[in-house]
Design an enzyme around this catalytic site. Structure first.
Site, short mmCIF file in Angstrom:
data_model
loop_
_atom_site.label_atom_id
_atom_site.label_comp_id
_atom_site.label_asym_id
_atom_site.label_seq_id
_atom_site.Cartn_x
_atom_site.Cartn_y
_atom_site.Cartn_z
N ARG A 234 0.85 -1.19 0.00
CA ARG A 234 0.00 0.00 0.00
C ARG A 234 0.89 1.24 0.00
NH1 ARG A 234 -3.49 -2.69 -1.55
NH2 ARG A 234 -5.56 -3.06 -0.68
N GLU A 263 -3.89 7.43 -5.62
CA GLU A 263 -4.02 6.69 -6.88
C GLU A 263 -5.26 7.16 -7.64
OE1 GLU A 263 -3.85 2.49 -6.04
OE2 GLU A 263 -1.87 2.67 -5.11
N HIS A 282 -0.80 -0.13 -9.99
CA HIS A 282 -1.44 -1.02 -9.01
C HIS A 282 -1.99 -2.29 -9.70
CE1 HIS A 282 -3.58 -1.06 -4.86
NE2 HIS A 282 -3.25 -2.28 -5.23
C1 DGY Z 1 -5.86 -5.83 -2.99
O1 DGY Z 1 -6.69 -6.67 -3.34
O2 DGY Z 1 -5.88 -5.35 -1.86
C2 DGY Z 1 -4.82 -5.44 -4.00
O3 DGY Z 1 -4.09 -4.36 -3.62
C3 DGY Z 1 -5.43 -5.22 -5.36
O4 DGY Z 1 -5.67 -6.42 -5.95
#
Ligand code: DGY
Length: 322
Positions: A234, A263, A282
């Protein structure tokens, strides 16, 4: 027929299955629903199938109404959902748990290799006609991955999958975080020690109050000037402003980033103009197989809850809900 609001179109056949058994309101646009759209469309729904970009809080639960049974997130992270509030109201919260671990580990290795061996710079050089001299003894010399030390922050399922791959590349693997489940994968090191010894530092911690800005100016200063920071977890685990300063000053060699504090990453971010970073939008879990499986899990959780069954405990965030 029960009704479901789905906040994005999902890859694979799962949504079709959902539509056969429920009344589905689907947000079809490429951009996520605005707050206004979210508040409007959850009204009267029995289930919300949301993404990590949708903030699902008390206001949304109020707007949905007391019949709301489940919030099923098409993600592994669930920090965008007020789980405490949902639990108080007896609403199930489900997520896709760790089924994206292997796909995310693949992408982490892709970033390590891309940073170490100038993959992106090389591609640009060839495409832009800047490769003039054929083979050269010193063209785009990078960092050797074999024999390098990888420091993994957070040795959960994704971190462990990264460690397994790194061992295959002949890397020495350190980790910081809770005790490893799979013995012999990595050697424990305190965070400062890990930062000082690693050639690549890869973040696999989950996002919470304790991990927010875990990597800041002070921690970046502990890293080697030849080291790379890799983040597929993250964005907010790293203080992005501090990272930009560290990259500009050459305090670290570079970074491979799939996640950002904001983002999509704004075009005005200095990261966009830096040569020593590899930036991705991402896509850690974005293999066809994984995303189809995530859709299947998210849909099955909704179908279970709406047919009066408890969702599979493996995917249930709040097992306290009866
Ligand atoms: C999640 O699922 O938390 C990822 O960051 C995106 O697939």
């Amino acid at each position: 027929m029960k009704s479901v609001y789905v906040t994005r179109s999902l890859p694979g056949p799962a949504l079709g299955e959902l539509a056969k058994r429920c009344k589905v309101t689907l947000h079809r646009k490429a951009l996520p629903p605005s707050r206004k759209e979210l508040l409007k469309n959850v009204k009267g729904k029995d289930a919300i199938l949301c993404m990590l970009s949708d903030r699902i809080d008390k206001e949304i639960m109020d707007a949905a109404g007391p019949q709301l049974k489940i919030i099923s997130s098409y993600s592994t992270g669930f920090e965008h959902i007020d789980v405490e509030e949902a639990t108080k109201r007896g609403i199930y919260v489900t997520y896709t748990a760790d089924i994206l671990a292997e796909a995310t580990a693949d992408l982490t290795l892709a970033l390590i290799l891309a940073c170490a061996r100038n993959v992106v710079q090389g591609d640009r050089m060839v495409r832009q006609g800047r490769w003039k001299a054929g083979w050269m003894p010193d063209l785009l010399l990078g960092q050797q991955v074999h024999g390098a030390t990888l420091g993994i922050i957070g040795l959960g399922r994704i971190g462990s999958a990264v460690a397994r791959r790194a061992k295959g590349f002949g890397m020495d693997v350190l980790y910081y975080g809770r005790r490893q489940k799979e013995q012999g994968l990595a050697t424990y090191a305190e965070l400062d020690d890990l930062l000082a010894r690693s050639d690549f530092v890869s973040i696999h911690a989950s996002m919470n109050g304790a991990s927010r800005h875990l990597i800041d100016r002070e921690k970046l200063r502990k890293m080697k000037p030849t080291a790379f920071l890799i983040n597929t977890a993250r964005g907010a685990i790293v203080n992005e402003r501090d990272l930009i300063v560290a990259l500009k000053k050459g305090q670290i060699a570079g970074a491979g980033l799939d996640v950002f504090e904001k983002e999509p990453l704004p075009k005005s971010s200095p990261l966009v103009r830096m040569k020593n970073v590899v930036l991705l939008p991402h896509i850690g879990s974005a293999s066809r197989q994984t995303r189809h499986r995530m859709a299947e899990v998210a849909v099955n959780c909704v179908l279970d809850a709406l047919s009066g069954k408890r969702p599979d405990p493996y995917f249930l965030v709040n097992p306290q809900v009866p």
